[in-house]
Every structure is written in C-alpha cells, then in structure tokens.
Design a protein around this motif. Structure first.
Motif, PDB file in Angstrom:
ATOM      1  N   SER A  42       0.831  -1.210   0.000  1.00 49.91           N
ATOM      2  CA  SER A  42       0.000   0.000   0.000  1.00 49.91           C
ATOM      3  C   SER A  42       0.862   1.255   0.000  1.00 49.91           C
ATOM      4  O   SER A  42       0.552   2.225  -0.703  1.00 49.91           O
ATOM      5  N   LEU A  43       1.942   1.243   0.756  1.00 48.03           N
ATOM      6  CA  LEU A  43       2.823   2.416   0.784  1.00 48.03           C
ATOM      7  C   LEU A  43       3.421   2.668  -0.592  1.00 48.03           C
ATOM      8  O   LEU A  43       3.508   3.819  -1.042  1.00 48.03           O
ATOM      9  N   ARG A  44       3.822   1.604  -1.269  1.00 46.10           N
ATOM     10  CA  ARG A  44       4.355   1.772  -2.637  1.00 46.10           C
ATOM     11  C   ARG A  44       3.266   2.301  -3.576  1.00 46.10           C
ATOM     12  O   ARG A  44       3.518   3.157  -4.432  1.00 46.10           O
ATOM     13  N   TYR A  45       2.044   1.803  -3.393  1.00 47.17           N
ATOM     14  CA  TYR A  45       0.919   2.285  -4.203  1.00 47.17           C
ATOM     15  C   TYR A  45       0.685   3.771  -3.955  1.00 47.17           C
ATOM     16  O   TYR A  45       0.466   4.539  -4.893  1.00 47.17           O
ATOM     17  N   TYR A  46       0.745   4.196  -2.695  1.00 48.52           N
ATOM     18  CA  TYR A  46       0.563   5.616  -2.380  1.00 48.52           C
ATOM     19  C   TYR A  46       1.607   6.458  -3.106  1.00 48.52           C
ATOM     20  O   TYR A  46       1.302   7.541  -3.611  1.00 48.52           O
ATOM     21  N   GLU A  47       2.816   5.955  -3.173  1.00 53.79           N
ATOM     22  CA  GLU A  47       3.864   6.671  -3.919  1.00 53.79           C
ATOM     23  C   GLU A  47       3.537   6.730  -5.404  1.00 53.79           C
ATOM     24  O   GLU A  47       3.682   7.782  -6.033  1.00 53.79           O
ATOM     25  N   GLU A  48       3.117   5.606  -5.965  1.00 55.16           N
ATOM     26  CA  GLU A  48       2.763   5.572  -7.391  1.00 55.16           C
ATOM     27  C   GLU A  48       1.665   6.578  -7.709  1.00 55.16           C
ATOM     28  O   GLU A  48       1.645   7.163  -8.790  1.00 55.16           O
ATOM     29  N   GLN A  49       0.744   6.777  -6.782  1.00 57.18           N
ATOM     30  CA  GLN A  49      -0.377   7.694  -6.978  1.00 57.18           C
ATOM     31  C   GLN A  49      -0.028   9.143  -6.651  1.00 57.18           C
ATOM     32  O   GLN A  49      -0.860  10.036  -6.795  1.00 57.18           O
ATOM     33  N   GLY A  50       1.199   9.378  -6.172  1.00 62.22           N
ATOM     34  CA  GLY A  50       1.628  10.730  -5.826  1.00 62.22           C
ATOM     35  C   GLY A  50       1.131  11.203  -4.476  1.00 62.22           C
ATOM     36  O   GLY A  50       1.166  12.397  -4.187  1.00 62.22           O
ATOM     37  N   LEU A  51       0.664  10.276  -3.640  1.00 63.09           N
ATOM     38  CA  LEU A  51       0.143  10.638  -2.330  1.00 63.09           C
ATOM     39  C   LEU A  51       1.230  10.710  -1.265  1.00 63.09           C
ATOM     40  O   LEU A  51       1.049  11.352  -0.231  1.00 63.09           O
TER      41      LEU A  51
END
Length: 120
Positions: free
Chosen positions: A17-26
C-alpha cells in the motif's frame, strides 16, 4: 528518516500500500544509493490521513487533490482546512448521502420483489 518497514509498522499499512501511495503521488520518499525508500517522520501522519480519507470512501484521485490543502498546524488540530477543502469534503459527504439513499431505495424494491416471490 525511516525505511518502508518502519513506516509500515508505525502506521499498520502494508509495504504494498505504501508503494501504491507513492505511485499515486500521495506519498514521497527519498532513495538511498542502493534504492531503498526513506521517509521523513511526517510520513506517519500523512499515511494515517490517507487511510482516513480512504475509509471515508474517497478515491486516490480525489485524495491526491485534497492532500495539498491539508496541512499540519503547530499545537492545534491535525488539519487546518482551507475553504476549498471544506467545500470538497462537504460535496463528498453529499455524494455519500445520495449513494445511501439510492441503496435504501434498491433494498426497498428488492424487499418488494422478495415479498411477491414468497407470496406475502
């Protein structure tokens, strides 16, 4: 600075999830020369805020636009809301309320169909 494992432990959010947040620019991290992610201490509050917004039913795109308007304030509440942010959150609340009304109508129609099918 902390690595992804520590951020995950401190927030209860998975590495994925943390990597996903990065991918989304969050969420933003720095990289070590070996490519490991490093997060500032403020990332803990940021991740918690992201989780709260997801729990409120907002999508990552909406969260992306809201996060810049949410800022920490020294000694005060966790979020200082801009007028735009308040309006956006109110609009999201109205959207959720409408979805609830729509679901309640669908449930009522389904109940009628069930009653008819059951010969009630």
């Amino acid at each position: 600075m902390m690595r992804i494992g520590e951020l995950s432990r401190r927030t209860g959010v998975s590495h994925r999830s943390l990597r996903y947040y990065e991918e989304q620019g969050l969420l933003v991290s720095e990289r070590t020369p070996r490519g490991h992610r490093l997060y500032p201490p403020a990332a803990v509050d940021r991740v918690i805020r992201i989780q709260e917004l997801y729990a409120a039913g907002l999508c990552s795109g909406k969260i992306y636009h809201l996060l810049p308007c949410m800022r920490d304030s020294d000694g005060g509440p966790a979020v200082t809301a801009t007028p735009w942010l308040v309006n956006e959150l109110i609009a999201e609340r109205h959207r959720i309320e409408q979805t609830i009304r729509d679901l309640e109508r669908s449930r009522d129609v389904l109940d009628e169909v069930i009653d008819t099918a059951a010969g009630r």
